[in-house]
Design a protein around this motif. Sequence first.
Motif, mmCIF file in Angstrom:
data_model
loop_
_atom_site.group_PDB
_atom_site.id
_atom_site.type_symbol
_atom_site.label_atom_id
_atom_site.label_comp_id
_atom_site.label_asym_id
_atom_site.label_seq_id
_atom_site.Cartn_x
_atom_site.Cartn_y
_atom_site.Cartn_z
ATOM 1 N N ILE A 1 61.909 12.525 -20.301
ATOM 2 C CA ILE A 1 63.133 11.724 -20.205
ATOM 3 C C ILE A 1 63.535 11.516 -18.745
ATOM 4 O O ILE A 1 63.904 10.403 -18.333
ATOM 5 C CB ILE A 1 64.273 12.399 -20.999
ATOM 6 C CG1 ILE A 1 63.924 12.435 -22.496
ATOM 7 C CG2 ILE A 1 65.591 11.666 -20.783
ATOM 8 C CD1 ILE A 1 64.921 13.203 -23.331
ATOM 9 N N LEU A 2 63.455 12.587 -17.955
ATOM 10 C CA LEU A 2 63.763 12.449 -16.528
ATOM 11 C C LEU A 2 62.828 11.458 -15.852
ATOM 12 O O LEU A 2 63.244 10.657 -14.996
ATOM 13 C CB LEU A 2 63.674 13.818 -15.846
ATOM 14 C CG LEU A 2 64.763 14.834 -16.190
ATOM 15 C CD1 LEU A 2 64.472 16.171 -15.511
ATOM 16 C CD2 LEU A 2 66.134 14.312 -15.780
ATOM 17 N N TYR A 3 61.546 11.495 -16.238
ATOM 18 C CA TYR A 3 60.582 10.564 -15.641
ATOM 19 C C TYR A 3 60.923 9.121 -15.985
ATOM 20 O O TYR A 3 60.880 8.241 -15.104
ATOM 21 C CB TYR A 3 59.177 10.896 -16.138
ATOM 22 C CG TYR A 3 58.191 9.774 -15.889
ATOM 23 C CD1 TYR A 3 57.684 9.535 -14.622
ATOM 24 C CD2 TYR A 3 57.781 8.948 -16.942
ATOM 25 C CE1 TYR A 3 56.798 8.493 -14.395
ATOM 26 C CE2 TYR A 3 56.892 7.913 -16.721
ATOM 27 C CZ TYR A 3 56.406 7.687 -15.446
ATOM 28 O OH TYR A 3 55.528 6.657 -15.223
ATOM 29 N N LEU A 4 61.264 8.847 -17.245
ATOM 30 C CA LEU A 4 61.599 7.486 -17.641
ATOM 31 C C LEU A 4 62.815 6.972 -16.879
ATOM 32 O O LEU A 4 62.836 5.833 -16.392
ATOM 33 C CB LEU A 4 61.841 7.425 -19.150
ATOM 34 C CG LEU A 4 60.621 7.643 -20.049
ATOM 35 C CD1 LEU A 4 61.037 7.665 -21.514
ATOM 36 C CD2 LEU A 4 59.584 6.546 -19.811
ATOM 37 N N VAL A 5 63.836 7.818 -16.765
ATOM 38 C CA VAL A 5 65.050 7.397 -16.064
ATOM 39 C C VAL A 5 64.785 7.189 -14.578
ATOM 40 O O VAL A 5 65.172 6.163 -13.992
ATOM 41 C CB VAL A 5 66.165 8.443 -16.285
ATOM 42 C CG1 VAL A 5 67.389 8.091 -15.439
ATOM 43 C CG2 VAL A 5 66.539 8.522 -17.761
ATOM 44 N N ALA A 6 64.088 8.156 -13.960
ATOM 45 C CA ALA A 6 63.850 8.068 -12.513
ATOM 46 C C ALA A 6 62.915 6.916 -12.166
ATOM 47 O O ALA A 6 63.176 6.149 -11.229
ATOM 48 C CB ALA A 6 63.273 9.398 -12.009
ATOM 49 N N SER A 7 61.807 6.776 -12.912
ATOM 50 C CA SER A 7 60.856 5.710 -12.586
ATOM 51 C C SER A 7 61.473 4.331 -12.796
ATOM 52 O O SER A 7 61.238 3.407 -12.003
ATOM 53 C CB SER A 7 59.596 5.854 -13.447
ATOM 54 O OG SER A 7 59.909 5.706 -14.824
#
Length: 360
Positions: free
Chosen positions: A62-68
């Motif tokens: 989830i963090l990756y989706l938001v950050a990317s």
Amino acid sequence: MAAVTIRPVSAGSALSGNRLPRSTPWIILGASLVISFALFALLAAAAGGDFSVVGAVVVGAILYLVASTGITAAVEGRRQATDRLVTGLVTSAFLLAMVPLVSVAITVIGNGVARMDATFFTSSMRNVVGEGGGALHAMIGTLLITLAATIISVPLGLMTSIYLVEYGRGRIAKTITFLVDVMTGIPSIVAGLFAYALFALFLGPGVRMGIVGAVALSVLMIPVVVRSSEEMLKLVPHELREASYALGVPKWLTIVKVVLPTSTAGITTGVVLAIARVIGETAPLLITAGFTASMNYNLFADRMQSLPVFVYTQYANQGNPVEAFLDRAWAAALVLILIVMALNLIARLVAKYFSPKTGR
């Protein structure tokens, strides 16, 4: 006047200054996982509980989706950010779907390899009360029952699909199609009860035979064969039929000599997949064929063991030592999975090498 040549500028070169490096998604993914794992480690240490790997991976994704998505939107624009978000969601869904498959494969292989020896494939459970024994009688039973179910269901399913595609019109064809669709969703236990009740009318209650299990499996196979064969027959170009009719060939001979050979690969693939669909059924065979510890080669007499029922009985009726029963159950489950994998591989090979060749 000299000619002026205008060369279009590609979008990639025009936006080269606003492109993220290729390694950026991997860097963001690694940083997101590191942050997530560190957060879960701190929470586990503070609460004194266990570290949740699954939770850390999910939060990291989830963090990756938001950050990317945010970084891409700020640097490359909204379109590229939307593309990267959808790509991440699709990839995450794929990995999530693979988790149970990989988990089952690892668990079954890890627990089933221990009993994959010569004794397991060459002996039955007759007079075996503890360690030792094998599943040869269950393998033979599965082979005979599935073969009988295939012999029953393939001609019926294929002829039904030929009628629906080549002859069926009006209310009768619609009714048959509706009934086939209903049969597709029938629970396997209902098919077993139907076959048991049918044979009980003639042979009396308590009947347990391999042929009864084959009839139950054929009830589950027929709708799959009908639907797959019907779709394959519809793919045959009408020009082939019309060319055959123009030469004076009767319709039935056109179906036999033109339509069926053209769709042989697809029909065979559907049949193999239907076999793979029913070969692992436990409930109908438990009701109709029962279970036994001895070899039985006769479908029309006495009980007959099968691999799915063997797995169930070994796990449900554990004796002493318990490990011996569990090892046999895991080994039989591994053999069953290998058989299904082999059938799917055969279906793919048939579709690849026997499908009509296109082009000139």
